[in-house]
Design an enzyme around this catalytic site. Structure first.
Site, PDB file in Angstrom:
ATOM      1  N   HIS A  40       0.814  -1.226   0.000  1.00 56.40           N
ATOM      2  CA  HIS A  40       0.000   0.000   0.000  1.00 56.40           C
ATOM      3  C   HIS A  40       0.842   1.268   0.000  1.00 56.40           C
ATOM      4  O   HIS A  40       0.339   2.334   0.368  1.00 56.40           O
ATOM      5  CB  HIS A  40      -0.978  -0.023   1.182  1.00 56.40           C
TER       6      HIS A  40
ATOM      7  N   THR B 299      -3.192  -8.196  11.030  1.00 55.73           N
ATOM      8  CA  THR B 299      -4.056  -7.712   9.946  1.00 55.73           C
ATOM      9  C   THR B 299      -5.439  -8.318  10.073  1.00 55.73           C
ATOM     10  O   THR B 299      -5.581  -9.504  10.384  1.00 55.73           O
ATOM     11  CB  THR B 299      -3.475  -8.019   8.540  1.00 55.73           C
ATOM     12  N   SER B 300      -6.454  -7.493   9.813  1.00 54.20           N
ATOM     13  CA  SER B 300      -7.835  -7.985   9.888  1.00 54.20           C
ATOM     14  C   SER B 300      -8.197  -8.786   8.637  1.00 54.20           C
ATOM     15  O   SER B 300      -9.277  -9.378   8.587  1.00 54.20           O
ATOM     16  CB  SER B 300      -8.793  -6.799  10.051  1.00 54.20           C
TER      17      SER B 300
HETATM   18  P1  OAD Z   1      -6.698  -3.321  10.585  1.00 50.83           P
HETATM   19  O1  OAD Z   1      -6.803  -2.136  11.475  1.00 50.83           O
HETATM   20  O2  OAD Z   1      -7.825  -3.611   9.692  1.00 50.83           O
HETATM   21  O3  OAD Z   1      -6.429  -4.635  11.458  1.00 50.83           O
HETATM   22  C1  OAD Z   1      -5.439  -4.663  12.439  1.00 50.83           C
HETATM   23  C2  OAD Z   1      -5.452  -6.043  13.065  1.00 50.83           C
HETATM   24  O4  OAD Z   1      -4.376  -6.105  13.980  1.00 50.83           O
HETATM   25  C3  OAD Z   1      -6.718  -6.389  13.836  1.00 50.83           C
HETATM   26  O5  OAD Z   1      -7.113  -7.699  13.483  1.00 50.83           O
HETATM   27  C4  OAD Z   1      -6.286  -6.335  15.294  1.00 50.83           C
HETATM   28  O6  OAD Z   1      -6.965  -7.290  16.078  1.00 50.83           O
HETATM   29  C5  OAD Z   1      -4.827  -6.705  15.193  1.00 50.83           C
HETATM   30  N1  OAD Z   1      -3.982  -6.115  16.259  1.00 50.83           N
HETATM   31  C6  OAD Z   1      -4.100  -4.928  16.888  1.00 50.83           C
HETATM   32  N2  OAD Z   1      -3.116  -4.729  17.760  1.00 50.83           N
HETATM   33  C7  OAD Z   1      -2.319  -5.838  17.705  1.00 50.83           C
HETATM   34  C8  OAD Z   1      -1.138  -6.255  18.375  1.00 50.83           C
HETATM   35  N3  OAD Z   1      -0.541  -5.486  19.290  1.00 50.83           N
HETATM   36  N4  OAD Z   1      -0.620  -7.452  18.074  1.00 50.83           N
HETATM   37  C9  OAD Z   1      -1.222  -8.272  17.140  1.00 50.83           C
HETATM   38  N5  OAD Z   1      -2.348  -7.927  16.490  1.00 50.83           N
HETATM   39  C10 OAD Z   1      -2.891  -6.733  16.742  1.00 50.83           C
HETATM   40  O7  OAD Z   1      -5.328  -3.132   9.762  1.00 50.83           O
HETATM   41  P2  OAD Z   1      -4.891  -3.840   8.407  1.00 50.83           P
HETATM   42  O8  OAD Z   1      -5.409  -5.219   8.296  1.00 50.83           O
HETATM   43  O9  OAD Z   1      -3.420  -3.623   8.277  1.00 50.83           O
HETATM   44  O10 OAD Z   1      -5.095   0.323   3.572  1.00 50.83           O
HETATM   45  O11 OAD Z   1      -5.612  -2.923   7.351  1.00 50.83           O
HETATM   46  C11 OAD Z   1      -5.481  -3.212   5.991  1.00 50.83           C
HETATM   47  C12 OAD Z   1      -5.557  -1.938   5.193  1.00 50.83           C
HETATM   48  O12 OAD Z   1      -6.739  -1.226   5.539  1.00 50.83           O
HETATM   49  C13 OAD Z   1      -4.468  -0.934   5.480  1.00 50.83           C
HETATM   50  O13 OAD Z   1      -3.261  -1.225   4.800  1.00 50.83           O
HETATM   51  C14 OAD Z   1      -5.057   0.353   5.010  1.00 50.83           C
HETATM   52  C15 OAD Z   1      -6.434   0.209   5.610  1.00 50.83           C
HETATM   53  O14 OAD Z   1      -7.447   0.869   4.996  1.00 50.83           O
HETATM   54  C16 OAD Z   1      -5.167   1.473   2.871  1.00 50.83           C
HETATM   55  O15 OAD Z   1      -5.200   2.566   3.388  1.00 50.83           O
HETATM   56  C17 OAD Z   1      -5.210   1.244   1.384  1.00 50.83           C
END
Ligand code: OAD
Length: 230
Positions: A105, A172-173
């Protein structure tokens, strides 16, 4: 030949470095409308707002430090052939020492021409403002992928996933496509772990290990280095 390890990371791996995730409580998409700050339409409507949003993100990234999860992932390189594919726009994997990082991204520390996506430049940490232009005179925007834009590194990323013998998916979610679909390409026989603080249904043959990235990722890494199963 070293075994191939693939790390697929999301915002949760940087959460304990103080960077906000997107969809948790207190996540960025609870405070901002994604279409206003992270889409071509939002940019056309209000570029100042978009630049302000990403200037805040850049400042937060610059003042954050890599955590134990980033560092453990970097340590793996001594023993394995490691590629990190991250959805994160921060540079904490690199600053922890990982040498092969694919930013699906984009990267917040870089800017690109708003006309030609191939014209990019490194930012020295300063904010991006209206009037900052590329060498050909067009307005600079953050070098990040917005909703509705192509994820240009997917093809390269798929190959790394398909070739990996071991995979850690962390923080990641798995809700944003096409990135989340990458794991479909993983070999059936590869050893795969999904790490998250929240209960999740593990995809495509992953084993779910619940806990924070800074606790669970170093555990997996230490086991692998010692030749044990986590
Ligand atoms: P999300 O915010 O959707 O998900 C974060 C995940 O990390 C969740 O499942 C949480 O439970 C988990 N989490 C939080 N804190 C944690 C920790 N300390 N240790 C382990 N897990 C933890 O973020 P992404 O999946 O990265 O894209 O989001 C994907 C994309 O959505 C991003 O790259 C961004 C966003 O919109 C764009 O902007 C194009």
């Amino acid at each position: 030949m070293k075994e191939k390890v693939l790390i697929f990371s999301g915002a949760g791996v940087s959460a304990e470095s103080g960077l906000r995730t997107f969809r948790d409580m207190g996540g960025l998409w609870n405070e901002y409308a994604v279409e206003e700050v992270a889409s071509p339409e939002g940019w056309a409507k209000n570029p100042e707002l978009v630049l302000r949003f990403y200037n805040e993100r850049r400042r937060a990234v610059i003042s954050a430090q890599p955590n134990e999860a980033h560092r453990a992932i970097a340590r793996l390189e001594e023993f394995f052939d490691v590629v990190v594919i991250t959805q994160n726009i921060d540079d904490l994997h690199e600053r922890a020492g990982s040498s092969k990082v694919i930013h699906l991204h984009g990267e917040i520390v870089r800017a690109r021409s708003s006309v030609d996506p191939n014209l990019t430049c490194q930012l020295d940490g300063a904010d991006l403002e209206i009037g900052d232009t590329c060498e050909k005179g067009s307005q600079l925007r953050p070098d990040v992928v917005w909703f509705g834009e192509e994820v240009r590194l997917m093809r390269a990323a798929e190959k790394y996933v398909a070739n990996a013998e071991r995979i850690i998916t962390v923080g990641t979610s798995l809700t944003v496509h096409p990135a989340a679909g990458l794991l479909k390409k993983a070999k059936f026989s590869s050893e795969k772990y999904l790490v998250s603080v929240d209960e999740m249904h593990p995809p495509y043959g992953h084993r779910f290990l619940r806990g924070s990235a800074t606790m669970v990722v170093p555990h997996i890494v230490n086991c692998w280095i010692a030749g044990r199963k986590p």
